[in-house]
Design a protein around this motif. Structure first.
Motif, short mmCIF file in Angstrom:
data_model
loop_
_atom_site.label_atom_id
_atom_site.label_comp_id
_atom_site.label_asym_id
_atom_site.label_seq_id
_atom_site.Cartn_x
_atom_site.Cartn_y
_atom_site.Cartn_z
N LEU A 37 0.82 -1.22 0.00
CA LEU A 37 0.00 0.00 0.00
C LEU A 37 0.86 1.27 0.00
O LEU A 37 0.57 2.23 -0.72
N ILE A 38 1.92 1.29 0.78
CA ILE A 38 2.75 2.50 0.88
C ILE A 38 3.32 2.91 -0.49
O ILE A 38 3.48 4.09 -0.79
N GLN A 39 3.59 1.92 -1.34
CA GLN A 39 4.22 2.21 -2.63
C GLN A 39 3.33 3.11 -3.50
O GLN A 39 3.83 3.96 -4.24
N TYR A 40 2.02 2.93 -3.39
CA TYR A 40 1.10 3.73 -4.21
C TYR A 40 1.18 5.21 -3.83
O TYR A 40 1.18 6.09 -4.69
N ALA A 41 1.27 5.48 -2.53
CA ALA A 41 1.36 6.88 -2.08
C ALA A 41 2.72 7.47 -2.46
O ALA A 41 2.82 8.63 -2.89
N ILE A 42 3.77 6.68 -2.35
CA ILE A 42 5.12 7.14 -2.72
C ILE A 42 5.15 7.46 -4.22
O ILE A 42 5.66 8.50 -4.64
N ASP A 43 4.59 6.59 -5.02
CA ASP A 43 4.58 6.81 -6.48
C ASP A 43 3.81 8.08 -6.84
O ASP A 43 4.23 8.86 -7.69
N GLU A 44 2.67 8.26 -6.18
CA GLU A 44 1.86 9.46 -6.45
C GLU A 44 2.64 10.72 -6.07
O GLU A 44 2.60 11.72 -6.79
N ALA A 45 3.35 10.66 -4.96
CA ALA A 45 4.14 11.82 -4.51
C ALA A 45 5.29 12.09 -5.48
O ALA A 45 5.53 13.24 -5.87
N ARG A 46 5.97 11.05 -5.90
CA ARG A 46 7.09 11.21 -6.86
C ARG A 46 6.60 11.88 -8.13
O ARG A 46 7.21 12.80 -8.64
N ASP A 134 -5.70 6.19 1.88
CA ASP A 134 -6.51 6.65 0.76
C ASP A 134 -5.74 6.37 -0.51
O ASP A 134 -4.80 7.10 -0.86
N LEU A 135 -6.11 5.30 -1.18
CA LEU A 135 -5.46 4.99 -2.46
C LEU A 135 -6.29 5.65 -3.56
O LEU A 135 -7.51 5.45 -3.63
N GLY A 251 -10.55 11.31 -10.05
CA GLY A 251 -9.96 9.99 -9.83
C GLY A 251 -10.85 9.15 -8.94
O GLY A 251 -11.85 9.63 -8.41
N ASP A 252 -10.47 7.89 -8.78
CA ASP A 252 -11.23 6.98 -7.94
C ASP A 252 -10.46 6.76 -6.65
O ASP A 252 -9.28 6.41 -6.67
#
Ligand code: G1P
Length: 295
Positions: A37-46, A134-135, A251-252
């Motif tokens: 799950l954390i990877q999705y937030a990191i990717d969005e931030a990057r 929140d993904l 977005g969803d």
């Protein structure tokens, strides 16, 4: 335009809704398909241009630190075995030198308290906060959209989405003054209001762009809704000095803090992947009801 360079990720929660899985695995490490799950937030931030990542973690969640560390032995083995696609899968877990800071929130005193831990690392510049629960699937990502909108209005900005009136008590809810496209000017927000007293149906979703003076507010904050130190209350305390706005992202959004939301996110992410979509689509369109056994 101020470049938003730093982001805070509160990840100290105990994840009790996901027990027994979270007995030994931090909730943020539970996989949505094949990424935690954390990877999705990191990717969005990057994608939004963030260069420094501050995780506010807690005792017992060391797997999060290991995840972003180099796995030298594993990489050697994969290299020797010529497994280049497996090696590629590790790329998003790498951080440039010094780009990741992991702090610990010593006591679970709420979201406001968690964000306050990052004060020294943020310094005197606007920054983002992303709640990994929140993904959000969006193109571009929700934080990128907010960074663009924030360049126009500045101040404190929160992500919002419309929710049914009966759902307001699960969210911070925006008190809207006026709207201009996706941006709503607010006179504040209310944390977890009952529908009867909700100021609108625009719920705060876990993406924020905040001015650094929020830390002064957080220093002086007492307990709010649920007895916790609420980020919402710190933002409210600034409303006379600083523009506060909501941004209705495109977005969803999936609430991965609940099992229902987590399972839905898993299906949605899988259906967005060309390698999985077709077969899963066929499976999901089958009649999945429990078979009745003939007497
Ligand atoms: C937090 C915030 C709330 C926001 C929500 C979004 O609440 O306090 O304002 O609406 O995240 O996910 P939590 O869900 O952590 O109780």
């Amino acid at each position: 335009m101020t470049h938003i360079r730093k982001a805070v990720f509160p990840v100290a929660g105990m994840g009790t809704r996901f027990l027994p899985a979270t007995k030994s695995v931090p909730k943020e490490m539970l996989p949505i398909v094949d990424r935690p799950l954390i990877q999705y937030a990191i990717d969005e931030a990057r994608e939004a241009g963030i260069e420094e990542f501050i995780l506010v973690s807690a005792a017992g969640k060391g797997a999060l630190e290991d995840y972003f560390d180099t796995a030298a032995a594993l990489e050697l083995r994969l290299k020797a075995a010529g497994k280049s696609s497996a090696l590629d899968a590790l790329v998003p877990t790498r951080m440039p030198e010094g780009a990741l800071t992991i702090l610990r929130q010593a006591q679970p005193k709420g979201l406001g308290h968690a964000v306050r831990q990052a004060r020294r690392h943020i310094g005197d510049e606007p920054f983002a906060v992303l709640l990994p629960d929140d993904l959000i699937q969006g193109t571009p990502g929700a934080l990128s959209q907010m960074v663009n909108a924030h360049a126009e209005v500045g101040g404190h900005m929160v992500a919002t989405m419309d929710v049914p009136l009966k759902a307001t008590s699960a969210y911070g809810v925006l008190d809207v003054v006026s709207e201009n496209g996706r941006i709503a000017k607010a006179r504040g927000m209310v944390e977890k209001p009952r529908p009867e007293v909700a100021p609108s149906t625009q719920a705060v979703i876990g993406r924020y762009i905040l001015q650094p003076n929020i830390f002064d507010r957080l220093e002086n904050l007492g307990p709010g809704a649920g007895g916790e130190m609420q980020l919402t209350d710190a933002i409210n305390a600034d409303v006379d000095q600083i523009e506060v706005s909501g941004y209705r992202f495109v977005g969803d959004r999936y609430d991965c803090g609940s099992i229902q939301g987590f399972v839905q996110a898993t299906a949605a992410v899988a259906l967005s992947r060309p390698d999985l979509a077709d077969e899963l689509g066929v499976f999901l369109s089958r009649d999945l009801s429990y078979p009745t056994i003939a007497a």
